[in-house]
Structures are given as structure tokens and as C-alpha cells.
Design a protein around this motif. Structure first.
Motif, PDB file in Angstrom:
ATOM      1  N   LEU A 128       0.812  -1.241  -0.096  1.00 53.43           N
ATOM      2  CA  LEU A 128       0.197  -0.045  -0.084  1.00 53.43           C
ATOM      3  C   LEU A 128       1.073   1.264  -0.066  1.00 53.43           C
ATOM      4  N   VAL A 129       1.931   1.491   0.803  1.00 54.93           N
ATOM      5  CA  VAL A 129       2.747   2.471   0.838  1.00 54.93           C
ATOM      6  C   VAL A 129       3.568   2.810  -0.458  1.00 54.93           C
ATOM      7  N   ARG A 130       3.895   1.669  -1.136  1.00 54.02           N
ATOM      8  CA  ARG A 130       4.455   1.559  -2.198  1.00 54.02           C
ATOM      9  C   ARG A 130       3.511   2.222  -3.420  1.00 54.02           C
ATOM     10  N   LEU A 131       2.260   1.870  -3.070  1.00 54.00           N
ATOM     11  CA  LEU A 131       1.426   2.157  -4.120  1.00 54.00           C
ATOM     12  C   LEU A 131       1.080   3.782  -4.170  1.00 54.00           C
ATOM     13  N   VAL A 132       1.000   4.079  -2.638  1.00 56.84           N
ATOM     14  CA  VAL A 132       0.816   5.558  -2.563  1.00 56.84           C
ATOM     15  C   VAL A 132       1.877   6.507  -3.146  1.00 56.84           C
ATOM     16  N   ARG A 133       2.988   5.898  -2.951  1.00 58.19           N
ATOM     17  CA  ARG A 133       4.256   6.781  -3.368  1.00 58.19           C
ATOM     18  C   ARG A 133       3.713   6.920  -5.022  1.00 58.19           C
ATOM     19  N   TYR A 134       3.628   5.682  -5.728  1.00 61.08           N
ATOM     20  CA  TYR A 134       3.465   5.592  -7.216  1.00 61.08           C
ATOM     21  C   TYR A 134       2.344   6.513  -7.445  1.00 61.08           C
ATOM     22  N   VAL A 135       1.222   6.537  -6.747  1.00 58.56           N
ATOM     23  CA  VAL A 135       0.025   7.485  -6.964  1.00 58.56           C
ATOM     24  C   VAL A 135       0.627   8.828  -6.958  1.00 58.56           C
ATOM     25  N   LEU A 136       1.296   9.385  -6.059  1.00 57.10           N
ATOM     26  CA  LEU A 136       2.008  10.568  -5.900  1.00 57.10           C
ATOM     27  C   LEU A 136       2.783  11.186  -6.866  1.00 57.10           C
ATOM     28  N   ALA A 137       3.641  10.030  -7.259  1.00 55.95           N
ATOM     29  CA  ALA A 137       4.683  10.481  -8.567  1.00 55.95           C
ATOM     30  C   ALA A 137       3.890  10.388  -9.795  1.00 55.95           C
ATOM     31  N   LEU A 138       3.040   9.872 -10.040  1.00 56.38           N
ATOM     32  CA  LEU A 138       2.294   9.676 -11.221  1.00 56.38           C
ATOM     33  C   LEU A 138       1.324  11.127 -11.542  1.00 56.38           C
ATOM     34  N   THR A 139       0.536  11.162 -10.161  1.00 58.71           N
ATOM     35  CA  THR A 139      -0.336  12.372 -10.407  1.00 58.71           C
ATOM     36  C   THR A 139       0.603  13.655 -10.795  1.00 58.71           C
ATOM     37  N   PHE A 140       1.374  13.876  -9.953  1.00 57.31           N
ATOM     38  CA  PHE A 140       2.219  15.275 -10.231  1.00 57.31           C
ATOM     39  C   PHE A 140       2.926  15.162 -11.390  1.00 57.31           C
ATOM     40  N   THR A 141       3.677  14.089 -11.920  1.00 61.03           N
ATOM     41  CA  THR A 141       4.043  13.914 -13.138  1.00 61.03           C
ATOM     42  C   THR A 141       3.132  14.458 -14.219  1.00 61.03           C
ATOM     43  N   VAL A 142       2.109  13.607 -14.211  1.00 59.52           N
ATOM     44  CA  VAL A 142       1.122  13.714 -15.454  1.00 59.52           C
ATOM     45  C   VAL A 142       0.663  15.203 -15.295  1.00 59.52           C
ATOM     46  N   GLU A 143       0.325  15.776 -14.125  1.00 58.62           N
ATOM     47  CA  GLU A 143      -0.284  16.998 -13.981  1.00 58.62           C
ATOM     48  C   GLU A 143       0.695  18.073 -14.391  1.00 58.62           C
ATOM     49  N   ALA A 144       2.008  18.013 -14.043  1.00 57.06           N
ATOM     50  CA  ALA A 144       2.877  18.838 -14.725  1.00 57.06           C
ATOM     51  C   ALA A 144       3.141  18.827 -16.063  1.00 57.06           C
ATOM     52  N   ALA A 145       3.086  17.545 -16.548  1.00 61.14           N
ATOM     53  CA  ALA A 145       3.308  17.290 -18.111  1.00 61.14           C
ATOM     54  C   ALA A 145       1.971  18.121 -18.844  1.00 61.14           C
ATOM     55  N   GLY A 146       0.645  17.809 -18.378  1.00 65.99           N
ATOM     56  CA  GLY A 146      -0.358  18.515 -18.718  1.00 65.99           C
ATOM     57  C   GLY A 146      -0.470  20.017 -18.794  1.00 65.99           C
ATOM     58  N   ALA A 147      -0.147  20.505 -17.685  1.00 66.34           N
ATOM     59  CA  ALA A 147       0.071  21.962 -17.394  1.00 66.34           C
ATOM     60  C   ALA A 147       1.111  22.622 -18.392  1.00 66.34           C
ATOM     61  N   PHE A 148       2.159  21.963 -18.632  1.00 65.19           N
ATOM     62  CA  PHE A 148       3.083  22.436 -19.571  1.00 65.19           C
ATOM     63  C   PHE A 148       2.753  22.271 -21.166  1.00 65.19           C
ATOM     64  N   LEU A 149       1.945  21.406 -21.347  1.00 65.52           N
ATOM     65  CA  LEU A 149       1.386  21.347 -22.598  1.00 65.52           C
ATOM     66  C   LEU A 149       0.415  22.533 -22.980  1.00 65.52           C
ATOM     67  N   LEU A 150      -0.461  22.439 -21.815  1.00 60.47           N
ATOM     68  CA  LEU A 150      -1.482  23.543 -21.862  1.00 60.47           C
ATOM     69  C   LEU A 150      -0.982  24.998 -21.897  1.00 60.47           C
ATOM     70  N   PHE A 151       0.041  25.090 -21.123  1.00 64.40           N
ATOM     71  CA  PHE A 151       0.806  26.527 -21.331  1.00 64.40           C
ATOM     72  C   PHE A 151       1.244  27.039 -22.810  1.00 64.40           C
TER      73      PHE A 151
END
Length: 454
Positions: A128-151
Motif C-alpha cells: 500500500l505504501v509503495r502504491l501511494v508513492r506511485y500514485v503521488l509520483a504519477l499524479t504530479f508528473t502527469v499534471e505537470a506534463a499536462g500543465a506544460f502542454l496547456l501552457f
């Protein structure tokens, strides 16, 4: 609920659903207080408690239904507050709490793991803890990539700082399937913009697939050739149903709205295809729209109601009954028609407990939507299809509306608030939290007797 802590071997008494519900209610209350402050609005005075409560609930439940225009009513402080509430609601309260524990070096106890499992809907306690780390890393990575492309897309249309803020806000809102926008009319100005449509739909689909599915996909292709057969049954079912719903939804929307001059009738054929695909993606709990929802034909609205009720997938940022629940129900029906004793799908056999859980989720969800629709039909003067659409949109945490949300009465707004909260928490979680369901097997069985059905 009485559970043995595997670390201490001592019994612990905890009701995870109640704690999860209390956590979300606490965040909603804090958000309501912040949005009630005069600094949160662009005009003078405060918004009012009920409107602030509605907006905070919609943000935390990543729904997107609004009673005041997000772009024109809320100040930068108010919009930032909404964005933070969306991020909390999209990731889950316990996921962000775990991040805080990890930052301060706190050990994650079994009780906390139990809450994390309940909040994100994972099957087991392991990893579960590994999954949470993965969730956080994936979320912030995808959101950052999406924000960059939208910018990159927004920078030619507005000043730099404004483009940055719009890119961040909409990237988070899209990935979390929230549907909040600060343009003032959702994405209706980008109906024919293939680039913007692709960025938004990609963020919505990735957020709605589920973190476990994405991890399974990435693990499958890492260092070797991709093989669909090597995926877990859960991932296979999610992907197949998602693709099927997107294709069927796109084709039907294209056919239903082809000649509707109020939506797609006057668009070029390529723009019609783009708008049709977007409209099949967004009911999967996202809530953005590139054509006026209130101008859609009745058959299209009913199609969207079905898609909204199904929603996204487990362990994702979306709501609804979930794609795998639909898959389990279909498997049950097919097995019955074939006369099979087992529930076989994709060369695997489902546990009867999964089928029973799916049936319970669909039944409870239908009851919630029916009750919400009946109450809104009494309190509001809108057409029935509009009221049904609003109820399903709130339950599925979608955020699409035919335009009646802002005119809802006080009882109607309270009903939608309750429906959104139920949809975000999950109908089965809510029922379990209200009762004292004992999972222990009974020591006896009643005598069997048949009834006539059908």
C-alpha cells in the motif's frame, strides 16, 4: 469492525468507512469556511454559506457542478482554494495524509494502512505504501506534463502569468476528473481545437483508468515487449470496457448530434469527430464540455446519463459505479444465459463475492439516483430529463449540467450536495458506515424455498 493488527497481534476496533467520511466532511467544512470569506470572491461581501458549501463539496467530490461561475465569481484566493480541494478530493484524503507522514518520517501503522486501503479502493494491504508513492509520483508528473502542454497552447492567447495559472488549474482539474474551469464557459471556445481536446481527453482518460491499471501497464512494457495477456484480469477488464464505451459513445454522439445546429450541425466533419469523441470521454466523470450541454438532443442526454452512471474505474480519480462493476454484472448475466456454474471472463473465474458486491453497488446506486431524482422533481420546476441528468451527474461526480444547477432551490442544492458526497465516498462504503455489518459466517442456514420471478 474488529481486526487483528498483524504488527502488534492486538485487536483494534475501527470503522474505516466512518473515518473516511468524517475526513471528507472535515475537508469540506474547512473549504466552506475559506470560500465564505470575503477575500474568496471578486465582489464585495461573502458568498454565503450554502453556495460556499455547494462549491466546496463539488470540489472535494471532484464533481464540477457549480451554482456560481468559477471564473467571474471567485477571486484568485477562491480559485486556489478550489484547486487545493480538487487535488485533495482527486488523490484521496488518506493518500495526502500518507505523504505528510512520509515527509516527517512517521511510520505507517496498520490502522492507517486500513484507512488507505478503504480510501483508494485497493484489494489488498500488501504494497500500500509503495502504491501511494506511485500514485503521488504519477499524479504530479502527469499534471505537470499536462500543465506544460496547456501552457504552450495558452501562451499565445493570454499573458504569461495568466497562461501559467490557467494551465495548472485545468491540468489538475482534468486529471482529477473535476470539471471545474476558469474560462467561464468550460471549453466551448475550443470545440475545434484538436490539440486542446487531445490534452484534456488524455488527462481525463489517464486519471479515470485507475492507478493500479497504469502501474500494471507501465510494468508490462518496462524492458520488454508489451503483452496484453500478461496484464491482470482487472487491468484487462478496465481497458476493454473503457475502449468499448469510448468507441460506442463517440459513434452514437456523432450520429445523434450530426444535424443538431445548436451543437455540432454547423461544424466541419473533422470538428464533429473531435467534439463527438470529447463528449464520449467527459461523461466518464470529467464534466468539461466543448458544446452546450443544454442544447443536446434528448437521446444524447440519455446516452450521457448511462455513461455518467457507469463512470470511471476503481482506484482512480473518477466516480460512478465503475467499469469493473459493469463488467462483473455482464459476466453474471452471460454465465446465467450459458448455464455456467462459474463466472468466467477472459479465461479467468470471478469470485461469487465480487458478483454479489457488484449487484449491491448497482442496486444501491440506482436507489440513490431514484431518490435524488424524485426529490428534485418535487422541489424544482425543470423538465424530468434535466432533473435526472443533474442527479446522475452529481452521483457520478461528473459535473455536466443542462443549465439548471444555478437555479436550484435550497432543498434542491442540499439534495445535490448529499448526492455528490455519496457518489464520491461510494454507495457501499456509505451503507457499511451506517450499519454494523458483521462479515462472520452464520452457524446455521434457513430452509430453502423458491419464488417465481420474471
Amino acid at each position: 469492525m474488529r481486526i487483528i493488527d498483524p504488527f502488534t497481534r492486538l485487536p483494534i476496533k475501527i470503522n474505516p468507512p466512518r473515518i473516511i467520511i468524517f475526513s471528507y466532511l472535515s475537508v469540506i467544512l474547512l473549504g466552506t469556511i475559506l470560500l465564505s470569506l470575503p477575500i474568496a470572491t471578486q465582489g464585495e461581501g461573502s458568498t454565503g454559506f450554502l453556495n460556499a458549501l455547494f462549491t466546496a463539496t463539488s470540489a472535494v467530490c471532484v464533481t464540477g457542478l457549480i451554482v456560481v461561475n468559477t471564473a467571474s465569481h471567485w477571486s484568485l484566493f477562491g480559485q486556489i482554494t478550489i484547486l487545493i480541494l480538487i487535488q485533495i478530493g482527486g488523490l484521496g484524503f488518506m493518500t495526502l495524509s500518507t505523504l505528510g507522514f512520509m515527509l516527517v518520517g512517521k511510520r505507517i501503522t496498520f490502522s492507517e494502512r486500513l484507512l488507505i486501503k478503504e480510501d483508494i479502493g485497493n484489494l489488498t494491504y500488501s504494497g500500500l505504501v509503495r502504491l501511494v508513492r506511485y500514485v503521488l509520483a504519477l499524479t504530479f508528473t502527469v499534471e505537470a506534463a499536462g500543465a506544460f502542454l496547456l501552457f504552450l497552447s495558452f501562451q499565445n492567447q493570454m499573458e504569461t502569468m495568466r497562461a501559467i495559472w490557467f494551465a495548472i488549474f485545468h491540468a489538475v482539474s482534468a486529471f482529477c476528473n473535476a470539471g471545474f474551469d476558469i474560462f467561464g464557459n468550460s471549453l466551448e471556445a475550443f470545440t475545434g481545437d484538436a490539440g486542446i481536446n487531445l490534452i484534456f481527453t488524455s488527462l481525463i482518460i489517464i486519471g479515470g483508468l485507475g492507478f493500479t491499471v497504469i502501474r500494471d501497464l507501465m510494468g508490462n512494457v518496462k524492458g520488454k515487449k508489451f503483452s496484453f495477456r500478461m496484464l491482470s484480469l482487472h487491468s484487462k477488464m478496465v481497458i476493454l470496457i473503457t475502449v468499448l464505451l469510448l468507441v460506442i459513445g463517440s459513434v452514437l454522439v456523432f450520429a445523434f448530434e450530426f444535424t443538431n445546429s445548436a451543437t455540432m450541425g454547423d461544424l466541419a466533419i473533422t470538428d464533429k469527430l473531435t467534439a463527438s469523441f470529447f463528449l464520449s470521454v467527459t461523461p466518464r466523470t470529467a464534466g468539461f464540455n466543448t458544446v452546450p450541454t443544454g442544447a443536446l438532443n434528448v437521446n444524447t442526454l440519455f446516452l450521457l446519463i448511462i455513461l455518467m452512471f457507469i463512470g470511471a474505474s476503481p482506484c482512480s480519480t473518477g466516480g460512478g459505479i465503475k467499469t469493473t462493476t459493469l463488467g462483473a454484472i455482464v459476466t453474471n448475466v452471460v454465465s446465467f444465459l450459458r448455464g455456467d456454474d462459474d463466472y468466467n471472463v477472459l479465461e479467468r473465474r470471478l469470485n461469487k463475492e465480487i458478483i454479489d458486491r457488484a449487484v449491491a453497488i448497482v442496486f444501491i446506486s440506482a436507489v440513490i439516483v431514484i431518490l435524488s431524482t424524485i426529490i428534485l422533481s418535487i422541489t424544482e420546476s425543470a423538465e424530468f430529463i434535466d432533473v435526472l441528468f443533474e442527479s446522475v451527474s452529481a452521483f457520478g461526480t461528473v459535473g455536466l449540467s443542462t443549465g439548471i444547477t444555478g437555479g436550484l432551490s435550497r432543498p434542491g442544492r442540499l439534495m445535490i450536495i448529499l448526492t455528490m458526497l455519496t457518489g464520491r465516498i461510494g454507495p457501499l462504503t456509505l451503507v457499511i458506515s451506517l450499519g454494523n455489518i458483521n462479515s462472520a459466517k452464520k452457524s446455521f442456514r434457513y430452509a430453502q424455498e423458491d419464488i417465481m420471478i420474471g
